[in-house]
Design an enzyme around this catalytic site. Sequence first.
Site, PDB file in Angstrom:
ATOM      1  N   TYR A   9     -35.542 -29.830  33.464  1.00  0.00           N
ATOM      2  CA  TYR A   9     -34.882 -30.741  33.734  1.00  0.00           C
ATOM      3  C   TYR A   9     -35.490 -31.879  33.141  1.00  0.00           C
ATOM      4  O   TYR A   9     -35.889 -33.345  33.565  1.00  0.00           O
ATOM      5  CB  TYR A   9     -35.245 -31.637  34.902  1.00  0.00           C
ATOM      6  CG  TYR A   9     -34.010 -32.433  35.520  1.00  0.00           C
ATOM      7  CD1 TYR A   9     -32.463 -32.313  35.905  1.00  0.00           C
ATOM      8  CD2 TYR A   9     -34.763 -34.398  35.936  1.00  0.00           C
ATOM      9  CE1 TYR A   9     -31.089 -33.258  36.274  1.00  0.00           C
ATOM     10  CE2 TYR A   9     -33.487 -34.853  36.865  1.00  0.00           C
ATOM     11  CZ  TYR A   9     -32.175 -35.065  36.296  1.00  0.00           C
ATOM     12  OH  TYR A   9     -31.417 -36.267  36.800  1.00  0.00           O
ATOM     13  N   VAL A  12     -32.353 -31.307  27.778  1.00  0.00           N
ATOM     14  CA  VAL A  12     -30.991 -31.016  27.811  1.00  0.00           C
ATOM     15  C   VAL A  12     -30.972 -30.970  29.202  1.00  0.00           C
ATOM     16  O   VAL A  12     -29.635 -30.779  29.810  1.00  0.00           O
ATOM     17  CB  VAL A  12     -31.805 -29.649  27.722  1.00  0.00           C
ATOM     18  CG1 VAL A  12     -29.831 -28.820  27.307  1.00  0.00           C
ATOM     19  CG2 VAL A  12     -30.994 -29.735  25.567  1.00  0.00           C
ATOM     20  N   LYS A 201     -32.003 -20.070  14.250  1.00  0.00           N
ATOM     21  CA  LYS A 201     -31.289 -20.893  14.468  1.00  0.00           C
ATOM     22  C   LYS A 201     -30.553 -19.559  13.569  1.00  0.00           C
ATOM     23  O   LYS A 201     -29.092 -18.771  13.324  1.00  0.00           O
ATOM     24  CB  LYS A 201     -31.126 -22.014  14.348  1.00  0.00           C
ATOM     25  CG  LYS A 201     -31.233 -22.595  15.593  1.00  0.00           C
ATOM     26  CD  LYS A 201     -31.706 -24.492  15.138  1.00  0.00           C
ATOM     27  CE  LYS A 201     -31.495 -24.942  16.790  1.00  0.00           C
ATOM     28  NZ  LYS A 201     -31.931 -26.928  15.818  1.00  0.00           N
TER      29      LYS A 201
HETATM   30  P1  NAP Z   1     -38.203 -30.431  27.228  1.00  0.00           P
HETATM   31  O1  NAP Z   1     -36.970 -31.735  27.682  1.00  0.00           O
HETATM   32  O2  NAP Z   1     -39.394 -30.760  27.043  1.00  0.00           O
HETATM   33  O3  NAP Z   1     -37.941 -30.211  29.103  1.00  0.00           O
HETATM   34  C1  NAP Z   1     -38.446 -28.799  29.732  1.00  0.00           C
HETATM   35  C2  NAP Z   1     -38.121 -28.757  31.196  1.00  0.00           C
HETATM   36  O4  NAP Z   1     -38.877 -27.698  31.330  1.00  0.00           O
HETATM   37  C3  NAP Z   1     -38.507 -29.899  32.113  1.00  0.00           C
HETATM   38  O5  NAP Z   1     -38.631 -30.732  33.155  1.00  0.00           O
HETATM   39  C4  NAP Z   1     -39.616 -28.762  32.742  1.00  0.00           C
HETATM   40  O6  NAP Z   1     -40.497 -30.071  33.595  1.00  0.00           O
HETATM   41  C5  NAP Z   1     -39.525 -27.847  32.489  1.00  0.00           C
HETATM   42  N1  NAP Z   1     -40.676 -26.818  32.320  1.00  0.00           N
HETATM   43  C6  NAP Z   1     -40.945 -26.207  31.381  1.00  0.00           C
HETATM   44  N2  NAP Z   1     -41.766 -25.737  31.794  1.00  0.00           N
HETATM   45  C7  NAP Z   1     -41.527 -24.739  32.722  1.00  0.00           C
HETATM   46  C8  NAP Z   1     -42.031 -24.172  33.667  1.00  0.00           C
HETATM   47  N3  NAP Z   1     -43.079 -23.430  33.041  1.00  0.00           N
HETATM   48  N4  NAP Z   1     -41.887 -23.895  34.951  1.00  0.00           N
HETATM   49  C9  NAP Z   1     -41.085 -25.247  35.550  1.00  0.00           C
HETATM   50  N5  NAP Z   1     -40.617 -25.931  34.432  1.00  0.00           N
HETATM   51  C10 NAP Z   1     -40.739 -25.555  33.284  1.00  0.00           C
HETATM   52  O7  NAP Z   1     -37.270 -29.779  26.701  1.00  0.00           O
HETATM   53  P2  NAP Z   1     -35.547 -29.750  26.546  1.00  0.00           P
HETATM   54  O8  NAP Z   1     -35.691 -31.126  24.836  1.00  0.00           O
HETATM   55  O9  NAP Z   1     -35.163 -30.199  27.365  1.00  0.00           O
HETATM   56  O10 NAP Z   1     -35.402 -28.366  25.508  1.00  0.00           O
HETATM   57  C11 NAP Z   1     -35.645 -27.255  26.291  1.00  0.00           C
HETATM   58  C12 NAP Z   1     -34.824 -26.102  25.909  1.00  0.00           C
HETATM   59  O11 NAP Z   1     -33.240 -26.599  25.140  1.00  0.00           O
HETATM   60  C13 NAP Z   1     -35.260 -25.806  24.491  1.00  0.00           C
HETATM   61  O12 NAP Z   1     -35.657 -24.163  24.853  1.00  0.00           O
HETATM   62  C14 NAP Z   1     -35.211 -26.305  23.635  1.00  0.00           C
HETATM   63  O13 NAP Z   1     -35.527 -25.600  22.348  1.00  0.00           O
HETATM   64  C15 NAP Z   1     -33.535 -26.285  23.344  1.00  0.00           C
HETATM   65  N6  NAP Z   1     -33.010 -27.006  23.099  1.00  0.00           N
HETATM   66  C16 NAP Z   1     -33.618 -28.420  23.040  1.00  0.00           C
HETATM   67  C17 NAP Z   1     -32.810 -29.790  22.139  1.00  0.00           C
HETATM   68  C18 NAP Z   1     -32.771 -31.328  22.192  1.00  0.00           C
HETATM   69  O14 NAP Z   1     -32.214 -31.312  21.959  1.00  0.00           O
HETATM   70  N7  NAP Z   1     -33.921 -31.568  22.854  1.00  0.00           N
HETATM   71  C19 NAP Z   1     -31.356 -29.303  21.735  1.00  0.00           C
HETATM   72  C20 NAP Z   1     -30.763 -28.039  21.817  1.00  0.00           C
HETATM   73  C21 NAP Z   1     -31.840 -26.975  22.464  1.00  0.00           C
HETATM   74  P3  NAP Z   1     -41.204 -31.047  33.577  1.00  0.00           P
HETATM   75  O15 NAP Z   1     -40.060 -32.039  33.623  1.00  0.00           O
HETATM   76  O16 NAP Z   1     -41.720 -31.238  35.111  1.00  0.00           O
HETATM   77  O17 NAP Z   1     -42.543 -31.176  32.534  1.00  0.00           O
HETATM   78  N1  HSE Z   2     -35.642 -29.255  17.676  1.00  0.00           N
HETATM   79  C1  HSE Z   2     -34.078 -28.905  17.758  1.00  0.00           C
HETATM   80  C2  HSE Z   2     -33.858 -29.569  16.486  1.00  0.00           C
HETATM   81  C3  HSE Z   2     -33.561 -29.263  19.034  1.00  0.00           C
HETATM   82  O1  HSE Z   2     -34.430 -30.768  16.555  1.00  0.00           O
HETATM   83  O2  HSE Z   2     -32.751 -29.144  15.913  1.00  0.00           O
HETATM   84  C4  HSE Z   2     -32.322 -28.845  18.362  1.00  0.00           C
HETATM   85  O3  HSE Z   2     -32.297 -27.278  18.773  1.00  0.00           O
END
Ligand code: NAP
Ligand code: HSE
Length: 414
Positions: A9, A12, A201
């Site tokens: 949470y 994303v 990617k």
């Molecule tokens: P983020 O903001 O760091 O959120 C990660 C979430 O997962 C947090 O809620 C965290 O809990 C939870 N989490 C992490 N490890 C855990 C574990 N071992 N057990 C239980 N909960 C866990 O990451 P994000 O940016 O949303 O990215 C998530 C995924 O989407 C990644 O694979 C990333 O590469 C991909 N993605 C991201 C984007 C982007 O723009 N950010 C775009 C495309 C794809 P807490 O809240 O308690 O810390």
């Molecule tokens: N860290 C990645 C980026 C998130 O900047 O493109 C999207 O996959």
Amino acid sequence: MANIAMLGYGVVGSGVAELISRNRYKFKDELDEELVISKILVRNVDKHLNNKNRGLLTENIEDIFNEKVDIIVEAMGGLNPSYEYIKRALNMKKHVVTANKDLMAERGYELLQLAKKNGVTIHFEASVGGGIPILKSMNECLVGNEIKSIRSILNGTTNFILSKMSHNGMSYEEALKLAQELGFAEANPESDVKGYDAARKLSILSTIAYNRRVEWKDINIEGITQIDSDDFRYAKMKKCSIKLLGISKISEDDIYAAVMPVMVKQDSMLGKIENEYNAILVEGDAVGDVMFSGKGAGMFPTASAVFADIADIVENKREKTITFSSEKASINKSWDLKSKWLLRIKTQNRVEIIESISSSFKSCYILSNSVSGNKKEVVAFVNADNEDLIDDYIKKVKSEKHAQFVKKLLVLDK
Ligand code: NAP
Ligand code: HSE
């Protein structure tokens, strides 16, 4: 009712939860399905005390694997425990939607096989290009084409950093900090700036495009950490921008694949892509060039792609799911097209290096001074038939002419 459990949470996950809530009744009339989130796994519930979904959060994975859950959305990131949780979900015959390119690039083949064995699906549109519907387009809309090449900007963080350094005079550190604050960067931003994220990617995209598995670790990867303000000034001399490109290209025997900073014309399709936007220029034998672009990172653009995958599952479009070939591609790491390159050579022997560039390259333009006025640097644009010739020259000047440091940058005219 379609019952959804979520892993993560953060940027994303919270965007996905919001879109599910906004679209809760989207499929009610047509399919009599209502979207409901049962539980959301986080690491630390206390971090989210004032959140409106506080009541759905849990730190206990066993709350997720409930009999009634139909779809598990993974937005945690990293390889483990995501891999174990997704395997468990598939074995329990739950559909999976993930945004995790690290996992799909590393274990995609195995997970897709496991999903098939269990009669369920794993969707991963958000893993490449954020909000751009690229995987579905490649898999469905371009299915009548042989894909010849891909030229792409696949990392929002690095494109944002390069844009801010080039146009707003920000330092690398300031721009990276801002990208992190805006939620674009990975938990460990090394993966963005060193090019690994773009390579993962590119491997997913190329695997789908050429129907051969392109392993990300086989790809030639260079990030943006060596790019400095002088590089932008040399680029501007040639009316170019600097972009971190993911390029792949198929030939009879192998597939060229690389991630590297490249000078592209400012008025070209990729040259105009700024900030966190991504773009993918696909060349198909029937369609010609097709360009896909949009926000490649951030909460709602990414949630948009995750939600579309959920919608596909609810609408039961699983016969069109993506598969990865069992055949591994042979990868060529060297750019084999006649091109221009920027060479920046730090040396005590300026005259000797200038002579060696003139004698080594039939066509070259040597600047009389470096833009910083550094007398120990020789800067030239040279033309070469392929990258091997550039690399051989660099090896030679390093060993024979005692060049201390050599930087090369490909210049793409088209
Ligand atoms: P983020 O903001 O760091 O959120 C990660 C979430 O997962 C947090 O809620 C965290 O809990 C939870 N989490 C992490 N490890 C855990 C574990 N071992 N057990 C239980 N909960 C866990 O990451 P994000 O940016 O949303 O990215 C998530 C995924 O989407 C990644 O694979 C990333 O590469 C991909 N993605 C991201 C984007 C982007 O723009 N950010 C775009 C495309 C794809 P807490 O809240 O308690 O810390
Ligand atoms: N860290 C990645 C980026 C998130 O900047 O493109 C999207 O996959």
